[in-house]
Every structure is written in C-alpha cells, then in structure tokens.
Enzyme design. Structure first.
Site, short mmCIF file in Angstrom:
data_model
loop_
_atom_site.label_atom_id
_atom_site.label_comp_id
_atom_site.label_asym_id
_atom_site.label_seq_id
_atom_site.Cartn_x
_atom_site.Cartn_y
_atom_site.Cartn_z
N LYS A 158 1.29 -1.44 0.06
CA LYS A 158 0.33 -0.16 0.42
C LYS A 158 1.28 0.69 0.10
O LYS A 158 0.86 2.86 -0.26
CB LYS A 158 -1.34 -0.03 1.00
CG LYS A 158 -2.43 -1.27 0.66
CD LYS A 158 -2.72 -0.82 2.09
CE LYS A 158 -3.85 -1.86 2.23
NZ LYS A 158 -5.10 -1.65 3.55
N LYS B 114 -5.49 -10.19 -6.02
CA LYS B 114 -6.23 -11.23 -5.63
C LYS B 114 -7.75 -9.89 -5.54
O LYS B 114 -7.19 -8.81 -5.44
CB LYS B 114 -6.26 -10.93 -3.71
CG LYS B 114 -6.41 -9.69 -3.15
CD LYS B 114 -5.70 -10.09 -1.22
CE LYS B 114 -6.05 -8.28 -0.88
NZ LYS B 114 -5.73 -8.20 0.40
N LYS C 222 -11.58 -4.25 -2.79
CA LYS C 222 -12.55 -3.31 -2.71
C LYS C 222 -10.99 -1.90 -3.61
O LYS C 222 -12.17 -1.26 -4.04
CB LYS C 222 -12.57 -2.56 -1.62
CG LYS C 222 -13.34 -3.79 -0.60
CD LYS C 222 -13.55 -3.48 0.19
CE LYS C 222 -13.69 -3.48 1.40
NZ LYS C 222 -13.31 -3.27 2.99
P1 AMP Z 1 -10.37 -5.71 4.23
O1 AMP Z 1 -11.37 -5.63 2.87
O2 AMP Z 1 -9.42 -5.52 3.69
O3 AMP Z 1 -11.34 -4.96 5.65
O4 AMP Z 1 -10.36 -7.15 4.73
C1 AMP Z 1 -11.58 -7.58 5.70
C2 AMP Z 1 -11.67 -9.40 5.15
O5 AMP Z 1 -11.82 -10.12 3.57
C3 AMP Z 1 -10.55 -10.39 5.72
O6 AMP Z 1 -10.63 -11.21 6.79
C4 AMP Z 1 -9.45 -10.23 3.77
O7 AMP Z 1 -8.87 -11.57 4.75
C5 AMP Z 1 -10.70 -11.07 3.34
N1 AMP Z 1 -10.46 -10.64 2.13
C6 AMP Z 1 -10.16 -9.64 1.86
N2 AMP Z 1 -10.21 -10.17 0.72
C7 AMP Z 1 -9.84 -11.01 0.16
C8 AMP Z 1 -9.87 -12.40 -0.79
N3 AMP Z 1 -9.59 -11.24 -2.18
N4 AMP Z 1 -10.05 -13.75 -0.95
C9 AMP Z 1 -10.41 -14.04 0.59
N5 AMP Z 1 -10.45 -13.30 2.08
C10 AMP Z 1 -10.23 -11.73 1.43
#
Ligand code: AMP
Ligand code: TRP
Length: 343
Positions: free
Chosen positions: A112, A194, A197
């Site tokens: 990031k 991956k 968002k």
């Molecule tokens: P975040 O969007 O960074 O707040 O992530 C929230 C949760 O979603 C965390 O537990 C991440 O590990 C999971 N997560 C985010 N992106 C992925 C993805 N592409 N595949 C699986 N888990 C994800």
C-alpha cells in the site's frame, strides 16, 4: 468463560465475494461454538485516503451486510470500532512496545505504501498495531480472516508475547482461523492478483450487492484461459479461481464440480452455470440486506447494544493492561503500585 472469536472488515467500499468467502461466511459458522464479536473497523479505513461523505454510510452498509450474511445479533456482538475508545487507546500502549522494524516488514504496508509514494501516513504503518489492539482487547482465541491477514495475525501474537514477557501474563495469544477454500479469492480480470475493494476496475470483483445483470456481465467478460477442458490445475490460476467460486458458492464437493464440468463443452457453458450459482447464492443475502436497511432504527439498536456489551469487556482488559504497565489508574481500580509508596 467460553472461547472467543473476533473479526472485522473495513468500511472502505463495497464488500465483495472475497470478503464473504475469506471472512464473513466463516464468522457465521463460529456462532454456535464461540462467543463472537464482529466489528466494523472504521478507524482502519482512515489509513488510506477516504471520502468523509461516505465513511459513515459505508460503516452502516457494512454492518447491515454482516446481518444479511447471517450474523445473528442474538448470538453475536456487533459494533463499530470507533465507538469504543479503548481500541485507539490500547493501540497507543502497544505502539510503545512494538519495534519499528516489525511493522516495516509487513507485506501489506509495503504494497500500500508504494501506491501512496511520499505521502504515506504513519497510520498505514501502524495499522497492524491497531488490529492487534482490536483482537487482544477481547481475550480472543480465534480470528477468522482471509489468507492476506495471516502476517498481521502473527504480528499480533508476537506483540502479545513480548508484552507478556516484559510485563507479566496479560494477554491471551490468539490463533488465526483460515479456511482452505475461498481464503484467497482472485480478481476476475487476473487470476494472479487478489480480488480487492481498491482495484480501480469494478469488473475485477463481484460485490455482494451487484444485481443479476451486473453479475452476468462480469462473469461473461471475466478472464479465462485458452484450454477447453475445465479442470482444477494449480498452473491455471483463472480456472482454479472460477472453479473454487463455483464449488463453494454452489455448496458442492470437488468431485461434484468435476462431474458437472466433464459434461460442459467449454468456458461458455461453465460461465452460464457459474452465473446461476452466484446469483442464487447472493439473492437471499440481498433480500435480507434490503429488509435490514428498510427497518428504521433496527441497525442503530443492534449497534447500541453491541457497543455496550463490547465496551464492558474492552474496558476490563484495558484496565488490566494499564495496571501491568504501571499507569496510575482512575479511582475505583485496585492499584498494584500502592505497595511501593514510600512510607
Ligand atoms: P478488508 O477488505 O481488507 O477489510 O478485508 C476484510 C476481510 O476479508 C479480511 O479477513 C480479509 O482477509 C478478507 N479478504 C479480503 N479480500 C479477500 C480475498 N480476495 N479473498 C479472500 N479473503 C479476502
Ligand atoms: N486488517 C483487516 C483487513 O484488512 C481488518 C481488521 C482490523 C481485522 N482489525 C481486525 C480483522 C481484527 C480481524 C481482527 O482485513
């Protein structure tokens, strides 16, 4: 005391099927077995540039999606991170015992930080310490997250151990809970990165609130490869990703998927089948989401009572930490240092 689970998602935009499969779906399953705490980590959302007009909106929609995905407010404590000052406070206390180079090593920080160049904020570097505070405040046993959070969980464990070594047993050492399937959902446009968002292209992800036409369009245009047979093959990242989505969202076993695919004539057939599976899996979630958002005051009440429950636990832990560090506690708390007063 029963074993505890805690996890959270940042309200940084639309939740997608990666968040669902990597995290929220697994939270739902822990509800019978553990005492469960799920927060919307809005303070974490401040670590990258954000739109103040949208943050509170996304915080609400994220909480509503927790409910829509099956988090049951009767069994789980749902709250907003910034509503409980103990999170930021414990983060400060942990900052003071965390070596800088532990944070500089974090892969997510490095990734990031590159995007932000010269302007990278201290908050981005400190992000995993705040996450450690979230977890340690609740004497958490298990933390259900996607694969990308594994390193942050290890850091949390290291911080807790270091604190315990220096100031006496204070924190429980938490463990990650990472499911083999769906722990790392990949972009629809590139099977090697991956789903995220923050990807500028919305075509790269399926959001939990996408309508059926949008889902159909995204799957139709998603990247595949030039091989006609559709098989699980670790050397074919797009095939692996799409097959996993089909398997998990369709509640099928690998063998069932292989059987389905053996009857297909190519990617066109597969995409049609996948579209159907995704739309029908998301339909009840979207329906529940609408109901939650329609009912005036319902979400507020859940957050209000969740905050009260979470705060009771958090303030207890925070007092314990302050005591271990030797801070002068407010009246009403037993003071460990009184014995050291000169007489
Ligand atoms: P975040 O969007 O960074 O707040 O992530 C929230 C949760 O979603 C965390 O537990 C991440 O590990 C999971 N997560 C985010 N992106 C992925 C993805 N592409 N595949 C699986 N888990 C994800
Ligand atoms: N860092 C996590 C992510 O981006 C979100 C998060 C913050 C979290 N605090 C947490 C996850 C505590 C689990 C437990 O995905």
């Amino acid at each position: 005391m029963g074993k505890r689970v805690l996890s959270g998602v940042q309200p940084t935009g639309n939740l997608h099927i990666g968040n669902y499969l990597g995290a929220i779906r697994n939270w739902v399953e822990t509800q019978g077995e553990y005492e469960t705490f799920f927060c919307v980590v809005d303070l974490h959302a401040l670590t990258v540039p954000h739109d103040p007009q949208l943050l509170a909106v996304h915080t609400r929609t994220t909480a509503a999606l927790y409910l829509a995905c099956g988090i049951d407010p009767q069994r789980s404590t749902i709250f907003v991170q910034s509503h409980i000052p103990a999170h930021a406070e414990l983060a400060w206390l942990l900052n003071c015992i965390t070596p800088l180079n532990w944070l500089e090593r974090m892969i997510q920080f490095k990734e990031k930080a590159i995007k932000q160049g010269e302007n990278v904020g201290v908050g981005l570097l400190d992000y995993p310490v705040l996450m450690a505070a979230d977890i340690l405040l609740y004497d958490t046993d298990r933390v259900p997250v996607g694969e990308d959070q594994k390193q942050h969980l290890e850091l949390t464990r290291d911080i807790a151990r270091r604190f315990n070594d220096q100031f006496g047993e204070t924190f429980k050492i938490p463990e990650p809970l990472i499911r083999a399937e769906g722990a790392r959902v990949m972009s629809l446009q590139d099977g090697t990165v991956k789903m995220s968002k923050s990807d500028p292209s919305d075509m790269s992800r399926i959001n939990l609130l996408d309508d059926p036409d949008t889902i159909a369009k995204k799957i139709k245009r998603c990247k595949t490869d030039a091989i006609r047979e559709i098989t699980y093959d670790p050397h074919r990242p797009e095939a692996m990703n799409l097959l996993t989505l089909y398997q998990v969202l369709g509640n099928k076993t690998r063998e069932e998927v292989e059987k389905d695919c053996s009857q297909m004539r190519g990617w066109g057939d597969f995409k049609t089948a996948l579209t159907e599976v995704v739309i029908s899996h998301l339909a009840p979630i979207q329906q529940k989401y609408k109901e939650v958002m329609k009912e005036q005051g319902y979400l507020e009440e859940i957050i209000r009572s969740g905050t009260a429950k979470a705060e009771a636990v958090a303030s207890h832990t925070l007092a314990r930490v302050k005591q271990a560090l030797g801070l002068w506690l407010k009246a009403g708390h037993p003071a460990s240092w009184e014995q050291f007063l000169p007489t």
